[in-house]
Design an enzyme around this catalytic site. Structure first.
Site, PDB file in Angstrom:
ATOM      1  CB  SER A 287       0.555   0.983 -10.165  1.00 20.65           C
ATOM      2  OG  SER A 287       1.547   0.444  -9.300  1.00 20.65           O
ATOM      3  CG  ASP A 288      -3.418  -2.096  -5.644  1.00 19.56           C
ATOM      4  OD1 ASP A 288      -2.544  -2.179  -4.752  1.00 19.56           O
ATOM      5  OD2 ASP A 288      -4.600  -2.382  -5.428  1.00 19.56           O
ATOM      6  CB  ALA A 289       0.896  -3.870  -4.263  1.00 17.45           C
TER       7      ALA A 289
END
Ligand code: NOJ
Length: 740
Positions: A287-289
C-alpha cells in the site's frame, strides 16, 4: 532450490504472528528527550516541506530526538520490512536484529524512494524523461542502484509511472510525463536496470507505482478522487505498469486515491482481477504510506480493523506505515472473519521476493559494503552531469545563446542561482544539498579567462524582490544577464499542487522591470512542472529561455555547460506547457472533438487564451537546426498482421553538431471511438555533425495501432491512418497509409 520452494519451506515453520510481521512495513519513530521542548515531528516535517522551516533547523531538532528503530518488534518477528531508512548504520543495525536476533532470521526489506539517485542525485524523473534517452535513464538507475545497495537498501519505491497531464499536480515532477509510449520505454529500462544483478549481488527490487491513474486526480489536486473511464484506464494509464510487469518488477504500490469510488488500496477489481489475473503480475502489492487506515477516512471502511481486512482481501499484501495489519489481522483470524490462507498467500508472495532478490544470500556486516565504491564519487558525479545536460530544454533563443566569447561581463540574478536545495529539487531525501553545484559556481568554473561572473540576489521564488534596484544597477555593468527564476523545491512534489501556474511572487514583475535595462537577458527556469511563462516568451527583451528543471547534484554545472555552448541542448518537453493553468489538463494526444478549437467562435477552446499550447509536447530547440526531408512509407496498405515500415531523412542544417529526437506519430482517421489527434509511436535520438544527413527508419506493427473500443476490447480497425514524422508533436511531415 527455487525461490518459491524456499519460501514455502520457510512459511511452514512460521507462526501466524511471524507471517503477519512479513506483511507489515514501518519506519522509525521519534521521541524528543529534551524537557520542555514539545516535539511534533510531523508538524516540523510538514513545515519544512512547505518552506516554513529550514532543513538545517529540522535536522538540528531531529538530532535532539531519540529514534526508535523498532528493534523489539523486529526481534519478535513482528515487523518484516522497514520504510525510508537511509543512514547506513541504522540499516545495518535493524538488519542485524532481524538476521541475528529474531527466531527465524528473516532479513528485512528496506524500501526507500530511490527514484532519481541515492547520494548522487540525478534530474527529477520529469526532467529525465525530457532527455528521451534510454541510456540516460539506465545510467541513473545503475548509479542509484550501486549507491543504495552499498548503503544497505534492497528495494526501491520506483519507478513512478503515473501518466501526468495536469501541470497543477505537484507530483508531475516525479512522473515520466504525459505520454504512455514514452513512459513504457522508461518503465522497462528502469525496472531492468534496478533489478539487474551485478557480479557482487548488487541489485534493488523495483516497484511500479502508483497503481493506478494517480495522475488523473480531479483538478490536479493531490490525493483527490479519480473518476475515469475504463477505456482511458486501459489505454493511457495501465500500459506503463504492464511494461514494468513484463520487465519483472517485484512489487507494485497501490495509490492513495479512490478509483471510481473504491480506494485503490482496497480495490479488489484493480488489485486482483486486473493486476493479477489480466496483467499476470506475480509479485506483491504494497500500500502507499498509511493508505490502509485512510480507507476509513475515504468512508469505505467502518474502522481500521475493517480497513485491514478489506485491503488484504482485495490483494494488498503489505501494509506500509498504518500498522493495521500488525494490529488486527490476528484478531480477525481468531474471530473467524478472515481466512489464514489469505495471510499465507501474501506472506508467500513477499518471502518469495526476499529469496529471489538475494536477501538471504547477503552478508549483513556494516562497513564491508562500501569498499572501493565511495558514494558521490567523481565518476558518479560525472554521470549525473552528463545526464543532466541532456535533460534541459531550450525553449526560446534569438541567438543570444550560446554565450559568445566577446561577452566578458556576466551578471547572474536570482536567489535560485545559489540555492542548493532548490537546484537539487524535490524527492531527494536520500541526497544532500551540500555537494550541489550551483549556477553561480558553474558559471564561474566554466568561464573563459578574462570573463568576470558576478552575482546579485535581486529576487527569490517568493515575494521578496527587495533587491530590484541593486540588480538594475549591476545590470548596468553587465554584457549579459542570466536571470534564474522558477520554483523552490517544495513547490512541486507530493502535496504541492498549485492552482496558479505563473512564476510565483514578484518574479514576473521583477523580470519585466529588469529587461527595461536593455541588457541582453537569458532566463533560466528551475522548476518541477510546466509553468505558464507566456510573458517571458512574448517579452522581446528576453533573448532566451532555458528550462533547467531541477537537475540534481550537478545542476549548476550542467546549466553552465549549456549556456557557454560546451554542450548543445537536446532535451525535448515530455509535457505540454499550457498558456494558463486554467487550460489544464492540456495534453497533445486528446481527441479531436466535434468542434476542434480554432479562430471560429463555436469551437472547443477558452476565449481568453490561445488555442495552441505555449510549448507543445516534444518541443525543444538546439543551437543548430534540423531539416526534415524525404519521408517515405514503404508500403501504403498493410494488413493487421503486417508491420509498417517508413523512413525520414534528417539533416543538420546548422553549423554545430547536435542531437535531435526524431518523433513518429499516428492518427487513426476514422474509428468506432474518437481517436487522439496524434499518438506517439516511436522516436529515435540521433547525433548529427554539421551538414550531415541521416535516414531514420522506423518499424511499427499494425498490432500496435489499435485501441480499446467502447466495450473495452483491444481492436485494430482497418481504414485510413495518418503518419507524422517531425521535431515535435506539431511540426511534422505527413503521409497517409491504410490498414486493410
Ligand atoms: C508516499 C508516496 O506517495 C510514495 O510515492 C512513497 O513511495 C511513499 N510515501 C514512501 O515514501
Amino acid at each position: 532450490m527455487t525461490a518459491d520452494r524456499r519460501a514455502e519451506e520457510l512459511l511452514g515453520r512460521m507462526t501466524l504472528k511471524e507471517k503477519i510481521g512479513q506483511l507489515s512495513q514501518a519506519g522509525s519513530t521519534m521521541t524528543c528527550t529534551l524537557p520542555g521542548f514539545e516535539a511534533d515531528i510531523e508538524t516540523w516535517v510538514s513545515e519544512m516541506l512547505q518552506g516554513k522551516l529550514p532543513k538545517e533547523e529540522l535536522d538540528r531538532r531531529l538530532a535532539m530526538c531519540k529514534e526508535n528503530l523498532r528493534e523489539d518488534e523486529i526481534a519478535a518477528g513482528e515487523l518484516g520490512n522497514f520504510v525510508n531508512l537511509y543512514e547506513d548504520e541504522k540499516i545495518a543495525a535493524v538488519q542485524e536484529v532481524a538476521v541475528h536476533k529474531s527466531r527465524l532470521g528473516i532479513p528485512l526489506f528496506i524500501g526507500v524512494d530511490v527514484i532519481r539517485g541515492y547520494r548522487t542525485m540525478f534530474p527529477t524523473p520529469l526532467a529525465l524523461s525530457c532527455s528521451w534517452d534510454m541510456e540516460c535513464v539506465r545510467i541513473m538507475a545503475a548509479t542509484a542502484k550501486r549507491e543504495a545497495y552499498d548503503g544497505g537498501v534492497n528495494w526501491t519505491f520506483g519507478p513512478m509511472l503515473d501518466i501526468a497531464r495536469d501541470g497543477r499536480w505537484g507530483r508531475i515532477v516525479e512522473s515520466p510525463g504525459e505520454d504512455t509510449y514514452l513512459a513504457c520505454r522508461i518503465a522497462k529500462v528502469q525496472v531492468e536496470e534496478f533489478q539487474r544483478e551485478e557480479e557482487d549481488g548488487c541489485r534493488l527490487m523495483a516497484s511500479a507505482k502508483h497503481f493506478i491513474a494517480y495522475g488523473a486526480v480531479s483538478g490536479g489536486q493531490d490525493y483527490n478522487t479519480v473518476d475515469l473511464s475504463q477505456r482511458q484506464l486501459f489505454e493511457v494509464y495501465l500500459p506503463p505498469f504492464r511494461a514494468a510487469i513484463e520487465a519483472g518488477a517485484g512489487a507494485v504500490m497501490s495509490a492513495f486515491h479512490d478509483l471510481n469510488g473504491v480506494p485503490c488500496t482496497m480495490n479488489r477489481w484493480l488489485l486482483t482481477d486486473i493486476l493479477r489475473k489480466q496483467m499476470g503480475f506475480r509479485g506483491f502489492v504494497v500500500s502507499d504510506a498509511e493508505a490502509v487506515k485512510q480507507c476509513v477516512t475515504h468512508g469505505c471502511a467502518a474502522d481500521e480493523r475493517e480497513a485491514a481486512r478489506l485491503s488484504l482481501e482485495a490483494g494488498g499484501d503489505m501494509d506500509m506505515s498504518s500498522l493495521d495489519y500488525a494490529k488486527y489481522l490476528e484478531q480477525l483470524v481468531q474471530a473467524g472473519e478472515l481466512e489464514e490462507a489469505v495471510i499465507d498467500e501474501a506472506a508467500r508472495r513477499i518471502l518469495t521476493k526476499k529469496f529471489e532478490f538475494g536477501l538471504f544470500d547477503r552478508e549483513y556486516t556494516y562497513g564491508r559494503l562500501r569498499d572501493g565504491q565511495p558514494m558521490l564519487s567523481e565518476e558518479h558525479r560525472r554521470r549525473s552531469l552528463e545526464v543532466g545536460k541532456r535533460c534541459a530544454v531550450l525553449l526560446k533563443n534569438d541567438g543570444i545563446l550560446p554565450i559568445r566569447s566577446e561577452v566578458k561581463k556576466i551578471l547572474i540574478v536570482g536567489a535560485l542561482a545559489e540555492d542548493k536545495q532548490a537546484l537539487l529539487g524535490p524527492w531527494a531525501f536520500t541526497g544532500s544539498a551540500e555537494p550541489v553545484a550551483t549556477i553561480v559556481g558553474g558559471m564561474k568554473k566554466y568561464a573563459e579567462e578574462g570573463t568576470e561572473v558576478r552575482y546579485v540576489r535581486g529576487f527569490g521564488a517568493d515575494a521578496d524582490c527587495s533587491g530590484f534596484e541593486e540588480a538594475c544597477e549591476a545590470a548596468g555593468w553587465a554584457d549579459i544577464v542570466i536571470a534564474v527564476a522558477g520554483e523552490k523545491e517544495y513547490m512541486s512534489g507530493e502535496a504541492a499542487s498549485r492552482a496558479n501556474l505563473h512564476l510565483a511572487g514578484c518574479q514576473e514583475r521583477f523580470l519585466d522591470g529588469l529587461v527595461r535595462m536593455h541588457v541582453p537577458t537569458v532566463v533560466v527556469l528551475i522548476n518541477g512542472r510546466p509553468l505558464a511563462v507566456g510573458c517571458l516568451q512574448e517579452n522581446p527583451g528576453i533573448g532566451a529561455i532555458l528550462e533547467g528543471w531541477h537537475l540534481g547534484t550537478e545542476c549548476g554545472n550542467a546549466i553552465a555547460e549549456i549556456l557557454y555552448g560546451h554542450y548543445n541542448p537536446s532535451g525535448k518537453l515530455t509535457v505540454t506547457f499550457a498558456n494558463e493553468g486554467g487550460q489544464e489538463p492540456m495534453y497533445y494526444n486528446h481527441p479531436n472533438t466535434g468542434k476542434p478549437g480554432s479562430d471560429f467562435k463555436f469551437t472547443s477552446k477558452y476565449q481568453d487564451v490561445p488555442v495552441r499550447p505555449l510549448y507543445p509536447f516534444g518541443y525543444g530547440l538546439s543551437y543548430t537546426t534540423f531539416s526534415y526531408g524525404e519521408f517515405l512509407v514503404e508500403k501504403e496498405r498493410i494488413t493487421r498482421e503486417e508491420t509498417l515500415k517508413c523512413s525520414v531523412k534528417v539533416r543538420n542544417a546548422g553549423s554545430c553538431a547536435g542531437e535531435e529526437t526524431v518523433q513518429l506519430y499516428i492518427r487513426d482517421v476514422v474509428a468506432s471511438c474518437a481517436r487522439p489527434v496524434k499518438e506517439l509511436k516511436r522516436f529515435e535520438k540521433i547525433l548529427l555533425q554539421p551538414g550531415e544527413e541521416q535516414e531514420v527508419r522506423f518499424e511499427l506493427p499494425a498490432e500496435e495501432m489499435g485501441f480499446y473500443d467502447c466495450c473495452c476490447k483491444y481492436v485494430v480497425e482497418p481504414g485510413e491512418f495518418r503518419l507524422y514524422a517531425g521535431t515535435d508533436s506539431e511540426n511534422v511531415l505527413e503521409r497517409t497509409f491504410y490498414i486493410v
